[in-house]
Structures are given as C-alpha cells and as structure tokens.
Design a protein around this motif. Structure first.
Motif, short mmCIF file in Angstrom:
data_model
loop_
_atom_site.label_atom_id
_atom_site.label_comp_id
_atom_site.label_asym_id
_atom_site.label_seq_id
_atom_site.Cartn_x
_atom_site.Cartn_y
_atom_site.Cartn_z
N THR A 4 0.83 -0.79 0.05
CA THR A 4 -0.34 0.13 -0.37
C THR A 4 0.97 1.15 0.40
N ALA A 5 1.60 1.21 0.83
CA ALA A 5 2.53 2.11 0.84
C ALA A 5 3.70 2.07 -0.45
N ALA A 6 4.07 1.58 -1.39
CA ALA A 6 4.51 1.47 -2.19
C ALA A 6 3.71 1.51 -2.95
N MET A 7 2.27 1.58 -3.12
CA MET A 7 1.62 2.35 -3.78
C MET A 7 1.00 4.07 -3.95
N ILE A 8 0.69 4.18 -3.11
CA ILE A 8 1.15 6.03 -2.53
C ILE A 8 2.00 6.36 -3.64
N ARG A 9 4.23 6.39 -3.07
CA ARG A 9 4.77 6.09 -3.24
C ARG A 9 4.92 7.16 -4.75
N HIS A 10 4.66 5.03 -5.52
CA HIS A 10 4.82 5.32 -6.71
C HIS A 10 3.49 6.42 -7.46
N VAL A 11 2.61 6.68 -6.77
CA VAL A 11 1.59 7.70 -7.79
C VAL A 11 2.48 9.48 -7.19
N GLY A 12 2.86 9.88 -6.24
CA GLY A 12 3.60 11.04 -6.03
C GLY A 12 4.83 11.24 -7.28
N GLU A 13 5.90 9.71 -7.45
CA GLU A 13 6.48 10.21 -8.46
C GLU A 13 6.11 10.08 -9.77
N ALA A 14 5.22 8.96 -10.14
CA ALA A 14 4.53 9.25 -11.74
C ALA A 14 3.36 10.11 -12.14
N ARG A 15 2.92 10.30 -10.79
CA ARG A 15 2.30 11.86 -10.95
C ARG A 15 1.07 10.98 -12.53
N PRO A 16 0.56 10.00 -12.80
CA PRO A 16 -0.01 9.94 -13.62
C PRO A 16 -1.74 9.83 -13.26
N ARG A 17 -2.23 10.65 -14.88
CA ARG A 17 -3.38 11.94 -14.49
C ARG A 17 -4.37 10.76 -14.61
N ARG A 18 -4.87 9.30 -14.49
CA ARG A 18 -6.11 9.17 -14.10
C ARG A 18 -4.90 7.08 -13.52
N VAL A 19 -6.26 7.01 -12.47
CA VAL A 19 -5.27 5.89 -11.69
C VAL A 19 -6.60 5.64 -10.93
N VAL A 20 -5.78 3.33 -10.96
CA VAL A 20 -6.77 3.29 -10.38
C VAL A 20 -6.22 2.30 -9.58
N MET A 21 -6.66 2.36 -7.99
CA MET A 21 -5.83 1.08 -7.14
C MET A 21 -6.17 0.36 -7.20
N VAL A 22 -6.13 -1.50 -7.33
CA VAL A 22 -6.55 -2.59 -6.52
C VAL A 22 -6.38 -3.80 -5.83
N THR A 23 -6.85 -2.05 -4.88
CA THR A 23 -6.87 -2.80 -3.21
C THR A 23 -7.87 -2.25 -2.31
N GLU A 24 -8.43 -2.00 -0.97
CA GLU A 24 -9.13 -1.38 -0.55
C GLU A 24 -9.44 -0.33 -0.74
N CYS A 25 -11.14 -0.38 -0.85
CA CYS A 25 -11.63 1.32 -0.87
C CYS A 25 -11.04 2.69 -0.32
N SER A 26 -10.57 2.68 0.93
CA SER A 26 -10.56 3.32 1.37
C SER A 26 -9.26 4.22 1.12
N MET A 27 -8.34 3.30 0.75
CA MET A 27 -6.78 4.22 -0.32
C MET A 27 -7.51 4.82 -1.12
N SER A 28 -8.07 5.23 -1.95
CA SER A 28 -7.71 5.85 -3.10
C SER A 28 -8.76 6.99 -2.48
N ASP A 29 -9.74 7.08 -1.78
CA ASP A 29 -9.90 8.49 -1.04
C ASP A 29 -8.98 8.81 -0.06
N ASN A 30 -8.07 8.20 1.24
CA ASN A 30 -6.91 8.45 1.81
C ASN A 30 -5.79 9.86 0.60
N VAL A 31 -5.36 9.16 -0.14
CA VAL A 31 -4.20 8.75 -1.19
C VAL A 31 -4.90 10.19 -1.92
#
Ligand code: 13P
Ligand code: SF4
Length: 346
Positions: free
Chosen positions: A254-281
């Motif tokens: 979960t932490a690596a996914m967050i870091r990856h969004v911060g580094e890659a800054r993709p325009r659109r993302v889907v996090m295939v994991t528990e739902c609250s992750m996306s809200d928090n990130v």
C-alpha cells in the motif's frame, strides 16, 4: 459484546463553534473526500480524541485502509504494515491505539511489550491470519525438515513464534533472499508467495491462504477499467491473484502504491486494493483522477471514530500476548526489521 458508543459519559459531542474552529484545518484538507455537510458528524469525535490522546500520552497509528476521518482526522502516524511495525517499535508514547486489524495491534504489543496497546474493536480480524495456526507450521516443518519458514505479518503471534522470519508485502522478496536458503516455506498468502516466487530463484513452498478482499478482483475487471478509462494507470497489491497482477502497470505494498503515484503523477489511476486507500491518497494528490472500485475490508471497517474515542476513555481493548510466545515472535519480527523496506514492485 462490543457496544457502539455514541457519546461517552461526561463528554458532550456537539458541533460547537470551538469544535468547528479546532477541526477547521482538517475539514479543509479532506473536503474532497468528506463533504462539508458530513463533517459536523465527525468533528466532535476528532476534537474529543485529540483531547484524550493528550491526557493518556497516546498515539493513534492508522493503516492506509482506515477511513479518511480516521486517517486524516486523528492518526499521528499512518502507513502500511511495515511502517506501522517500525513506528510501533520506536514510539515514546505510553499508549498505542492501533486503528487497523488485530495482527497489527499484536505486532505493536510484541515490539513494545512495556506499552499499553489498545485495539478499538478486537473483532477486527483478517482472513489471512485466520487461515493458519501454529500447529499447521509444526506439521509443515515435519514435512519439510530444515526448510526455513517465512511468515507474512498477517498472522497471529503464535504463528510468528513458530516462524524463522516475518515479512510484509514491502520486503517479502528481500526477506526470502536474506535467508540464503535454496527453498523456503512461505505462508499464509498463496498469491503473495507466487508473486515472490516470480521474482527470485529461491524455491517457494506455498500455503493456500487468501485475502478475502484482494482475491475477488479479476483480470477481466482490470481490462474493463482500461477500456472505460483511456490512459489509466493500474496499481495492484500483491495479495491479488496472479492473473490480476499480470494486468497491472505497478505492483506493490500500500505504501509503495502511494509513493508510485507521487513519483509517476499519472493523470488517472486505479488502485486495485481496499477502497479507503483511494480516498486517503486523493487528499494528497488533487490533480490525479482516482477511479475507485469498491472493495471493502470488513475487518478494517470495524474501526470507527466512536470506538477509538471509547478505547482511549475506557483504556480498552488491551492487547496482550503471552510473554513466552511474544519473545519468540519478536525474534522473527526483529529479523524482518533488520532487512527493512526493500520493495521489489514493478
Ligand atoms: P500492506 O502491508 O501493503 O499495507 O498490506 C496490509 C494488508 O492487510 C493488505 O491487505
Ligand atoms: Fe486481511 Fe485482506 Fe483485510 Fe488486509 S484487506 S486486513 S489482508 S482481510
């Protein structure tokens, strides 16, 4: 029996002007994921929990799957399983409230035996932790003499005590390789084990435990995300089945996914994991569009603001681990902490 506590005795939980002022900064930060109309329901708890944390010299540790009002509203420290274990081992606070599932609270207690560790709802379990017992490991050792046992932290203290070393999704490959053995028993997550096996020359003997949240994702679903949302970047947790991981652009904790969004800054993302992750990130990255499939972990969702408040007020539910079991489990955790965070995400 667990009771839902709306308003602990002696505390008025009203949305007063003082409460509104005290929580204004958090409310502003989370307004994209918690509508301003909803905030007055959370704010009295956020303010009361802050007060009780001071009185008790307590910290709240929240896993990345906790809801935004917990994650952004009351947590002193947030992270994946590895980060929570590392923080739990070094905090100076007298009391740790673990906003997460039971194995995380047990890990904190094993690493900080002198501290009071509270879990707001002791029924917050985990399908992986429930899939294996210490007796199962003793049988595996008879069947594979001399083969070291690597246990995912999503296990009970008794299982950790029977293991050579623990790992999380943030260091599983590095931990397996740190043993220098030609083959290892990896448990209980079959899919994480298969993912590890694909990244190392070490032979991996698997157990058939699964995460009830991640095992439900399918490769077809991921292809639908791509078809429906052109250019979407697909991030998946390694607890997903192999065919799901094969469809992902990035695999990590979960932490690596967050870091990856911060580094890659993709325009659109889907996090295939528990739902609250996306809200928090999403709170951290307002410029990124998050497509949010809803996969709730019913265990993580047992933790709520009223229960956190009750935990601090009543100093329950205390997590205790038999000292002899804890001593052996601590060795397995210490070997993991010595390896640290060495993600092998792709
Ligand atoms: P992380 O260690 O990646 O946070 O995962 C823990 C967990 O329970 C995932 O389902
Ligand atoms: Fe366990 Fe899965 Fe829930 Fe994580 S998401 S706590 S692995 S059931």
């Amino acid at each position: 029996m667990i009771q839902e506590h709306a308003a602990p005795a002696g505390l008025a939980l009203d949305y007063t002007p003082e409460v509104a002022r005290a929580t204004a900064a958090v409310a502003a930060r989370v307004r994209a994921v918690i509508p301003p109309l909803e905030w007055p329901l959370h704010a009295p708890y956020v303010a009361a929990i802050a007060d009780w944390k001071r009185r008790r010299n307590a910290v709240v540790l929240a896993h990345n799957y906790q809801t935004p009002e917990i994650f952004h509203g009351v947590a002193d420290f947030t992270g994946d399983s590895l980060a929570l274990a590392q923080f739990g081992a070094r905090t100076e606070a007298a009391v740790i409230v673990l906003a997460g599932v039971h194995f995380m609270a047990e890990t904190a207690k094993i690493l900080s035996p002198g501290k009071t560790v509270l879990i707001p709802d002791p029924r917050a379990g985990c399908s992986l932790a429930a899939s294996i017992t210490a007796a199962d490991i003793r049988l595996l050792r008879q069947r594979y003499p001399g083969v070291p046992v690597v246990s995912y932290v999503n296990t009970s203290a008794e299982v950790k005590a029977e293991s050579d070393v623990c790992c999380t999704s943030a260091n599983a490959v590095a931990v397996v390789e740190s043993l220098g053995a030609p083959r290892v028993i990896f448990l209980p997550d079959e899919y994480l084990g298969r993912y590890v096996a694909g990244q190392t020359a070490v032979e991996v003997i698997l157990w058939r435990g699964h995460c009830e949240v991640h095992e439900r994702f399918t490769a077809a679903e991921l292809r639908e995300f791509r078809a429906g949302h052109p250019g979407i970047h697909v991030l998946a947790h390694p607890e997903c089945p192999p065919e799901v991981l094969a469809e992902a652009d990035f695999v990590g904790s979960t932490a690596a996914m967050i870091r990856h969004v911060g580094e890659a800054r993709p325009r659109r993302v889907v996090m295939v994991t528990e739902c609250s992750m996306s809200d928090n990130v999403a709170v951290e990255f307002p410029d990124v569009e998050f497509v949010r499939p809803c996969a709730l972990c019913p265990h993580m969702k047992r933790i709520t603001l009223p229960k956190i408040l009750h935990a601090l007020e009543a100093m329950e539910h205390r997590v205790e681990v038999d000292p002899a079991v804890a001593a052996r489990a601590r060795e397995a955790l210490a070997r993991m902490l010595a390896v640290g965070r060495r993600e092998s995400g792709r």
